[in-house]
Design an enzyme around this catalytic site. Sequence first.
Site, PDB file in Angstrom:
ATOM      1  N   SER A 138      -5.360  29.192 -50.945  1.00  0.00           N
ATOM      2  CA  SER A 138      -6.431  28.271 -50.107  1.00  0.00           C
ATOM      3  C   SER A 138      -7.209  27.423 -51.421  1.00  0.00           C
ATOM      4  CB  SER A 138      -7.415  29.171 -49.569  1.00  0.00           C
ATOM      5  OG  SER A 138      -8.266  28.324 -48.887  1.00  0.00           O
ATOM      6  N   LYS A 153      -7.481  34.494 -51.592  1.00  0.00           N
ATOM      7  CA  LYS A 153      -6.405  34.256 -50.465  1.00  0.00           C
ATOM      8  C   LYS A 153      -4.871  33.993 -50.747  1.00  0.00           C
ATOM      9  CE  LYS A 153      -6.092  32.543 -45.421  1.00  0.00           C
ATOM     10  NZ  LYS A 153      -4.724  32.236 -45.428  1.00  0.00           N
ATOM     11  N   GLU A 167       7.362  30.823 -45.126  1.00  0.00           N
ATOM     12  CA  GLU A 167       6.947  29.672 -44.467  1.00  0.00           C
ATOM     13  C   GLU A 167       8.005  28.559 -44.982  1.00  0.00           C
ATOM     14  OE1 GLU A 167       2.071  30.732 -44.465  1.00  0.00           O
ATOM     15  OE2 GLU A 167       2.816  29.198 -45.863  1.00  0.00           O
ATOM     16  N   HIS A 191       8.078  42.739 -27.593  1.00  0.00           N
ATOM     17  CA  HIS A 191       7.096  41.965 -27.198  1.00  0.00           C
ATOM     18  C   HIS A 191       5.688  41.834 -27.961  1.00  0.00           C
ATOM     19  CE1 HIS A 191       9.073  41.621 -23.243  1.00  0.00           C
ATOM     20  NE2 HIS A 191       9.399  42.918 -23.444  1.00  0.00           N
TER      21      HIS A 191
END
Length: 471
Positions: A317, A323, A330, A187
């Site tokens: 980015s 970043k 992805e 969870h």
Amino acid sequence: MSKLPNAAAFRTEHDSMGELQVPAEALWGAQTQRAVQNFPISGRPMPRGFIRALGLVKAAAAEVNAGLGLLPGKSGKAIRAAALEVAEGKHDAHFPVDIYQTGSGTSSNMNANEVIARLASNARQKIHPNDHVNLGQSSNDVVPTAIRVSAQLAVVEDLLPALKHLRRTIDKRGRSLGKVVKTGRTHLMDAMPLTFAQEFGAWSSQLASAEARLTDTLKRLRRLPIGGTAIGTGINAHPQFGKKVARALSTLTRTSFDSAQDKFEGIATQDDAVELSGQLNALAVALIKIANDLRWMNSGPLGGLGEIELPALQPGSSIMPGKVNPVIPEATVMVAAQVIGHHTAITVAGQTGNFQLNVALPLIAANLLESIQLLSNVMRLLADDAIAGLKVRRDNVDAALARNPILVTALNPIIGYEKAAAIAKRAYREQRPVLDVALEDSGLSQAELETLLDPAELTRGGIHEGAVGGG
């Protein structure tokens, strides 16, 4: 590969519907030209794997027909040679028919017949697209056969090797991290500890199950309806044609194909393709699980879990300097989403037809082959550009493990669930190691607690020696 024809010059071709203009340099004929004009829909021609399979089917058919004495030997050799050039991709520019065409794929079959006939013809012999190249065949058995041939070759040559490579990479990294213990999560909340090897091992097992399902599906996919011609009766085909073509295709491709016992099934339905798509769908689900685990483990570097560091592949980015994002996981998720979408389309297409013919064959072929290609490509990237080079951030992993209050679960058999729960809640509330709080509240010695709460021991499961039921 042949170049596209010069559209400024034309020649006159004819078919059973009459005459029309065809680009002069085009290898195709009238029926293909009608399809080009009738279906200006997506601008996407049938995929390379399908054209390859069409060429292989036509080459095998010519070989068999010549061997049965139905084609002159020279004609059979010329057709076979031209068809193999098509299979090799030398004339892909001359296969312009859109994916969204007649549902039987007749336009693509005739495209192959016309291109091969033109290549095989010379001053001494005129090869006819229907009478010679399509001898003993119908679009209704050729196209379902080409779907099965192209899909099986794509699975055997690309998908399964990529899947095995990803699994081997995961296994190798799992072995190298076999003694590193981390906090488990259910969870998305802290749970009992496990090793990286155990976590990676679950991914590997998912892929092993996917491989087994795919391999089992190929037993049914390799059944070819060629020889059934128009509806499955085999009209205009030699009784041995189907079996011999399947045998010739097996030799040409160095993989196994069988002649379908019930060719009515192979022409009227695409259940085997739907089944394969379902296995690709399941593999896509497994890859999403693996990719999302990697994304969570890599999250941070300061504000997330920060358990691992994936290879830095590109700036993350356009506005935030420094970043770096988990781009390969992805991409994997997006590929998997597309495959899941393809499966929905293939499912609908699989039930599209009435009586003796499915009429969404080109869509099934295109989506099936694209799914296989996407999965094959992204699995290699996931292996080589993400998992192979990931690093474990031991400081973060060890710190989280030391503070994990759920380790107290190991004390349940000795002090009971409620007392263990109280220790866990206090440890979390006070942000202290569970061992320190248990030493104060459990009545057990430090030596006992160090043994019972040893994370490495807890990854082995079972009940610790000496533990008894609690009150």
